[in-house]
Design an enzyme around this catalytic site. Structure first.
Site, mmCIF file in Angstrom:
data_model
loop_
_atom_site.group_PDB
_atom_site.id
_atom_site.type_symbol
_atom_site.label_atom_id
_atom_site.label_comp_id
_atom_site.label_asym_id
_atom_site.label_seq_id
_atom_site.Cartn_x
_atom_site.Cartn_y
_atom_site.Cartn_z
ATOM 1 C CG LEU A 1 -1.936 -1.172 1.254
ATOM 2 C CD1 LEU A 1 -2.627 -1.247 2.597
ATOM 3 C CD2 LEU A 1 -2.959 -1.002 0.126
ATOM 4 C CD GLU A 2 3.766 1.927 -4.171
ATOM 5 O OE1 GLU A 2 3.592 2.894 -4.942
ATOM 6 O OE2 GLU A 2 4.448 0.930 -4.477
#
Length: 567
Positions: free
Chosen positions: A392-393
């Site tokens: 998850l960025e």
């Protein structure tokens, strides 16, 4: 919650007072007032009713379900900018009386105090820690004081603090403090999760006011836990068992829940392939972006963990799905499932990656955490994935992502493969949400492969700035994780497979090999040399197997054998 009250003494005390008055005796306290039974005068002292009776500055406070000391809730105060997350309550008190103020806290720099006492205001603090500790002090009210303000706060620039079980213990001020606890209701939603030949995993919904839960197997209590999940072990293979759960607190125990039946597997737990001591991880693209299109069977045998990229989000917060892209060449979903099974038979682990540059799955509540865990487990069962990769960025919430991964681990069992691929900025200190999550799930975490690319210059553990694309950049940044609480077996090096695979940060495979040698053997280092070596370092990761194939498998052919030959 901790209700330190003594209201049950009132009937006894009233009798003593009546006898004393009838005998012409005068009973007075230090200020000339009649003695009263001591009670906890704080209202909603355990935050079971959210922030009722409390006021927090700048919206900095919230009632959370984890961590809690007792019951089902606690306060979380989050300092921000010039706000120290002050949460306060006005408490009714008796004039000329002494009160003991206390609270259980955890976190960095937590303060507890009372103001408006009419005498000397008081406060106390702790530098904090990872577990619960009790702060306590005392104050005496002035001759005309009928209320005081009690407060908690953190400190500027520090992480969030937590507080629970506040007590203002002394003569009843008449403001209606917390009542004694009542027996919690029967827990609902009991379900069986992962089953092995000798264990059954259970989970259930929280029961309001519960301090603990008792697990029963065939009518006999076998476990007591404080959370809403448990694994009953020591069972016999191929045997059916009946499970129930009850909720308990200081007032007593609820009735048992509706029963759920589960049957252990026979003869042994097949599980999935174990990840080798030193592993090569590669991301497989479920889309066509110009790199070589592959089916899973085409992925090089050098890769020990294959991360299928990516899961899709749905309209339900936290929930994920997987949609096989027709562009990757599969004739059917079953053909894809067969390829996963073949890789597993070859000793490889296949995980589903969540996130990526464009993926955004939001897990910021109990409901979304449950939705994530349950949908991820469903996909694991449907496709045969060994686990989940967190990539998850777009920001994460450590509290709820931890809950989601804990629930998934509980359902999937000990064979779960859990990997992460944070960006460099996400692992600069143990206070970041990503690092906090990694540490919080350390006991179930397989490896964190930080992306040492698309980054720019960063601080290393030596507090020096290192430029992307060098041995020092990789080793000095990896050192932050190695010395920050992760085991060496949970740390890997993430790099692009070719110059086309990333916007920046590509390094020649020889630099990767040098970085691996520096960290595990103390050889081939740059100007930065770690204070010690980490022979158990897990290995390396690349984006992606497709770009690797485009470049003729140059990366995996050079790095794979080196990883597998590490000490």
């Amino acid at each position: 919650m901790d209700r330190t009250t003594r209201r049950r003494r009132r009937g006894w005390l009233r009798g003593v007072l009546a006898l004393a008055m009838g005998a012409g005796l005068g009973l007075t306290g230090g200020a000339g007032t009649a003695l009263a039974a001591d009670v906890n005068n704080a209202r909603n002292a355990g935050f079971e009713s959210g922030l009722t009776a409390w006021t927090c500055s700048a919206g900095s406070g919230a009632a959370v379900s984890s961590p809690v000391r007792t019951g089902a809730a606690a306060l979380r105060g989050t300092p921000s900018g010039q706000d120290n997350a002050r949460c306060s309550q006005t408490v009714s008190v008796r004039p000329g009386s002494t009160y003991r103020l206390s609270a259980w806290v955890q976190g960095s720099y937590v303060y507890l105090g009372a103001s408006g006492t009419g005498t000397t205001d008081v406060s106390t603090w702790t530098p904090g820690g990872s577990g619960w500790s009790q702060l306590s002090t005392a104050f005496t009210t002035g001759p005309g004081t009928t209320s005081v303000t009690v407060y908690l706060h953190g400190w500027y620039g520090q992480p969030a603090y937590h507080a629970d079980d506040v007590s203002v213990f002394g003569p009843d001020g008449g403001g209606g403090g917390d009542p004694d606890p009542v027996v919690p209701p029967v827990p609902a939603g009991l379900t069986a999760g992962a089953v092995t030949f000798s264990s059954v995993a259970l989970d259930w919904s929280a029961s309001p006011g519960a301090a603990s839960y008792h697990v029963y197997r065939d009518g006999t209590r076998v476990l007591s836990v404080t959370g809403t999940s448990a694994t009953v072990s020591g069972l016999t293979a191929s045997t059916s068992y009946r499970f129930q759960v009850s909720a308990a607190n200081a007032a007593g125990e609820s009735a048992k829940s509706a029963a759920v039946t589960a049957t252990t597997s026979g003869g042994g737990d097949p599980g999935g392939p174990s990840v080798p001591r030193h592993a090569l991880t590669g991301y497989w693209q479920n889309f066509d972006n110009g790199a070589t299109v592959q089916r899973l069977r085409d992925v090089s045998a050098q890769y020990d963990i294959i991360a299928v990229s990516f899961a899709d989000s749905t309209a339900t917060a936290g929930e994920i799905a997987f949609n096989l892209d027709p562009a990757v060449g599969y004739g059917s979903v079953d053909e894809f499932r067969n390829d996963i099974a073949a890789k597993k038979r070859a000793g490889k682990s296949v995980v589903l990656s969540v996130g990526g540059e464009r993926g955004n799955v939001v897990i910021n509540s109990d409901a979304s955490a449950t939705a994530f865990a349950d949908s991820a487990y469903s996909l694991m069962r449907s496709y045969g994935f060994n686990g989940i990769d967190i990539d998850l960025e777009h920001g994460i919430n450590a509290e709820y992502l931890t809950k989601a991964l804990r629930r998934l681990s509980h359902r999937a069992g000990p064979s779960l493969v859990l990997t992460m691929a944070p960006q460099t900025i996400d692992m600069q200190s143990t206070g970041t949400e990503y690092f906090r999550t990694a540490l919080a799930v350390k006991d179930i975490l397989t490896v964190v492969n930080t992306q040492y690319y698309n980054s720019g210059s960063m601080l290393g553990c030596d507090r020096k700035v290192h430029s992307q694309g060098t041995v020092d950049f990789i080793t000095a940044l990896a050192c932050i994780q190695l010395e920050g609480g992760l085991d060496a077996s949970q740390v890997g090096i993430g790099v692009p497979a070719s110059p086309r695979a990333a916007g920046s940060g590509y390094v020649d495979p020889q630099i990767v090999r040098n970085a691996l040698d520096c960290l595990t053997r103390g050889t081939h280092c740059g100007s930065f040399r770690p204070a010690r070596t980490y022979p158990a370092l897990r290995g390396a990761m690349t984006w992606s197997t497709n770009w690797d194939a485009t470049a003729g498998s140059t990366w995996s052919d050079a790095v794979g054998p080196h990883v597998h030959s590490l000490p």
